[in-house]
Design an enzyme around this catalytic site. Structure first.
Site, short mmCIF file in Angstrom:
data_model
loop_
_atom_site.label_atom_id
_atom_site.label_comp_id
_atom_site.label_asym_id
_atom_site.label_seq_id
_atom_site.Cartn_x
_atom_site.Cartn_y
_atom_site.Cartn_z
N LEU A 120 -42.21 -2.17 -35.80
CA LEU A 120 -43.52 -1.51 -35.68
C LEU A 120 -43.33 -0.03 -36.01
O LEU A 120 -43.45 0.84 -35.15
CB LEU A 120 -44.10 -1.68 -34.27
N PHE B 227 -37.26 -6.80 -48.12
CA PHE B 227 -38.69 -6.56 -47.90
C PHE B 227 -39.19 -7.47 -46.78
O PHE B 227 -39.23 -8.70 -46.93
CB PHE B 227 -39.48 -6.78 -49.20
N ASP B 228 -39.57 -6.85 -45.66
CA ASP B 228 -40.06 -7.57 -44.49
C ASP B 228 -41.47 -8.09 -44.74
O ASP B 228 -42.26 -7.46 -45.46
CB ASP B 228 -40.08 -6.59 -43.30
N PHE B 229 -41.80 -9.23 -44.13
CA PHE B 229 -43.15 -9.81 -44.16
C PHE B 229 -43.77 -9.72 -45.57
O PHE B 229 -44.85 -9.17 -45.76
CB PHE B 229 -44.07 -9.12 -43.12
N GLU C 69 -38.63 -11.42 -47.77
CA GLU C 69 -38.85 -12.41 -46.72
C GLU C 69 -40.21 -13.05 -46.94
O GLU C 69 -41.21 -12.64 -46.36
CB GLU C 69 -38.79 -11.75 -45.33
N GLY D 179 -32.00 -25.17 -55.89
CA GLY D 179 -31.96 -26.24 -56.90
C GLY D 179 -32.73 -25.90 -58.16
O GLY D 179 -32.49 -26.47 -59.21
N TRP D 180 -33.67 -24.96 -58.03
CA TRP D 180 -34.52 -24.60 -59.18
C TRP D 180 -34.19 -23.22 -59.75
O TRP D 180 -34.31 -23.01 -60.95
CB TRP D 180 -36.00 -24.63 -58.75
N HIS E 190 -32.60 -13.22 -37.34
CA HIS E 190 -33.02 -12.65 -36.05
C HIS E 190 -34.31 -13.27 -35.53
O HIS E 190 -34.61 -13.16 -34.34
CB HIS E 190 -33.19 -11.13 -36.20
N ASP E 191 -35.10 -13.89 -36.39
CA ASP E 191 -36.34 -14.55 -35.97
C ASP E 191 -36.09 -16.02 -35.61
O ASP E 191 -36.53 -16.50 -34.58
CB ASP E 191 -37.38 -14.54 -37.10
N TRP F 154 -12.26 -29.00 -50.84
CA TRP F 154 -11.08 -29.11 -51.70
C TRP F 154 -11.20 -28.13 -52.86
O TRP F 154 -12.31 -27.77 -53.26
CB TRP F 154 -10.96 -30.53 -52.29
#
Length: 407
Positions: free
Chosen positions: A69, A186-188, A212, A280-281, A293-294, A405
């Site tokens: 915040l 980059f948060d949120f 994120e 995979g893409w 942390h979340d 291996w």
């Protein structure tokens, strides 16, 4: 400046090289523990373990001690420690060639003064002293409508305003050039349009960026759908709209992997025979992880099953994509877990596995998953038995329900 400042001009250099290994260097409780000093002591071990980058918690002054915040973005005195101690830490990281990743929290910002509608939506008396036009109309400001999802309860920043973008770009440049951060998280990232992430990356030139973009997976009740193609496609669309300059956390892989380890390893092969997550893409933009942390820590919103975490690491640390290790697992779960993770990182580096390494999936049965990566590493997880064919393969490491291996 630093050892790799030549890369400043092109944010894609590191993405192309594909050798990043990230440590999330905090959890939800870190603000209680003189954190910058704690990390300072661990820098030699972080470097020796093979991490290229350590993601630090938000460094700016914040109304919540965790840092999410923010109010005065230019004040680096936070519950994690003083600006002085932070700069010493960043300096030490530079000496040890571990890049510092800044947690960029720019979706919302707590005001200092009541303005329009009696809400705290002005920023008088501190740097970036914006008025109500910097706040979206949907969260009580005089700005435009948000370009993404709302983060409720605090003023959301209106990125459509050119003065806001100019100020934020200047602040990120300052983090890069004066403070000593080199990478951005980059948060949120669902909160504002990805085209602004593109602008900020082009303006501040972090060496590596990750967003994120945390979206809900496809469920039937509490059952995770087998097909998560639409989920990973949304993350890929976000990456595309950043001009492909940012990577993104592979929430799809986390969702599938933590169900797979409970005896549903068939989930780890999609209908085309590829890994089912973002990796995979578009593996060069997929930052894979087990917990953060979340999802983990004391928040535990969506934790990975604790008795299976080494199977999780055996997967992400041998596979394409950009693996990220969580602080708790690495430093709080005992020496055995720390050393098993280091061994997997070691194999990854010595065998030249990178974000775009080839992968062949051999088995994806309820109790067994097996694959060969980059033709240099073979691995299996689960309690089914399997080993690669051919005398050239030697067991490199193994543990509870996993084995790796190498040639």
């Amino acid at each position: 400046m630093g050892f790799d400042e030549s890369q400043q001009t092109d944010p894609l250099v590191v993405i192309r090289n594909g050798k990043e290994i990230i440590l999330q260097a905090f959890n939800w409780e870190s603000h209680k523990h003189d954190w910058w000093r704690n990390l300072d002591r661990k820098v030699p071990d972080i470097a020796k373990s093979g991490f290229t980058t350590a993601w630090l918690p938000p460094a700016s002054q914040s109304l919540s001690p965790e840092g999410y915040l923010p109010q005065n973005l230019y004040s680096l005195n936070s519950s994690y420690g003083s600006e002085h101690v932070l700069k010493a830490l960043l300096n030490k990281m530079k000496q040890y060639k571990v890049r510092a990743m800044a947690d960029i929290v720019i979706n919302h910002r707590v005001g200092t003064t009541q303005g329009h509608g009696g809400m705290y939506n002005r920023y008088d008396g501190i740097p970036l002293s914006w008025d109500e036009h910097a706040v979206t109309s949907c969260t009580g400001g005089r700005g435009n409508k948000s370009t993404g999802d709302n983060f409720n309860g605090v003023p959301n920043i209106d990125h459509t305003q050119s003065f806001v973008r100019r100020d934020l770009t200047d602040w990120m440049r300052w983090l890069r050039s004066s403070v000593g951060f080199q990478d951005f998280r980059f948060d949120f990232a669902k909160g504002y349009s990805p085209k602004y992430v593109k602008e900020y990356i082009e303006g501040a030139k972090p060496i590596f960026s990750v967003g994120e973009y945390w979206d809900t997976c496809n469920y039937k009740g509490s059952y995770l759908d087998c097909n998560q193609d639409s989920h990973r496609q949304r993350i890929i669309n976000w990456i595309d709209q950043t001009g492909q300059l940012s990577s993104a956390f592979d929430f799809t892989t986390k969702a599938i992997l933590q169900e797979a380890v409970k005896g549903e390893f068939w989930r780890l092969r999609d209908s085309k025979g590829k890994p089912p997550g973002v990796l995979g893409w578009w593996p060069s933009r997929a930052v894979t992880f087990i917990d953060n942390h979340d999802t983990g820590s004391t928040q535990a919103h969506w934790p990975f099953p604790s008795n299976h975490i080494m199977e999780g690491y055996a997967y992400i640390l041998t596979h394409p994509g950009i693996p990220s290790v969580f602080y708790d697992h690495f430093y709080d779960w005992g020496n055995s877990t720390h050393d098993q993770i280091v061994k997997l990182i070691d194999i990854r580096r010595h065998q030249g596995i990178h974000s775009r390494s080839s992968i062949r999936i051999h088995e994806a049965q309820p109790n067994l998953y097996a694959a060969t990566i980059g033709e240099k590493v073979s691995m299996k997880i689960g309690d089914g038995s399997w080993c690669p064919a051919g005398k050239e393969w030697k067991l490199a490491t193994s543990g509870y329900r996993y084995a790796v291996w190498q040639k």
